[in-house]
Write a protein that holds these residues in place. Sequence first.
Motif, PDB file in Angstrom:
ATOM      1  N   ASP A  62       0.797  -1.239   0.000  1.00 29.53           N
ATOM      2  CA  ASP A  62       0.000   0.000   0.000  1.00 29.53           C
ATOM      3  C   ASP A  62       0.827   1.285   0.000  1.00 29.53           C
ATOM      4  N   TYR A  63       2.016   1.229  -0.605  1.00 31.78           N
ATOM      5  CA  TYR A  63       2.811   2.449  -0.817  1.00 31.78           C
ATOM      6  C   TYR A  63       2.887   2.684  -2.319  1.00 31.78           C
ATOM      7  N   LYS A  64       3.119   3.921  -2.718  1.00 28.48           N
ATOM      8  CA  LYS A  64       3.148   4.266  -4.136  1.00 28.48           C
ATOM      9  C   LYS A  64       4.583   4.462  -4.603  1.00 28.48           C
ATOM     10  N   VAL A  65       4.973   3.748  -5.664  1.00 29.24           N
ATOM     11  CA  VAL A  65       6.298   3.897  -6.256  1.00 29.24           C
ATOM     12  C   VAL A  65       6.210   4.980  -7.323  1.00 29.24           C
ATOM     13  N   LEU A  66       6.975   6.055  -7.132  1.00 29.57           N
ATOM     14  CA  LEU A  66       6.951   7.180  -8.070  1.00 29.57           C
ATOM     15  C   LEU A  66       7.892   6.938  -9.250  1.00 29.57           C
ATOM     16  N   ASN A  67       9.097   6.397  -8.961  1.00 24.66           N
ATOM     17  CA  ASN A  67       9.998   6.030 -10.044  1.00 24.66           C
ATOM     18  C   ASN A  67      11.084   5.099  -9.538  1.00 24.66           C
TER      19      ASN A  67
END
Length: 69
Positions: A62-67
């Motif tokens: 539930d974390y967002k990978v930006l790049n």
Amino acid sequence: MKKTMKIEGMMCGHCEARVKKALEALAEVEAAEVSHEAGTAVVTLKSQTADEVLKKAVEDQDYKVLNIQ
């Protein structure tokens, strides 16, 4: 070989531990250095790994990978 992941949503040491555990559970990952303050995970790989595999491991927590670089 190292890859640096920019991750959004980590707030504390518990978040760091979740991401570290998820990444290090992958067979291709030798180690992961995670920092909620920097919002990054530096992943040391044993073998070539698709960015999507790393991204899925983190986003399943539930974390967002930006790049990934």
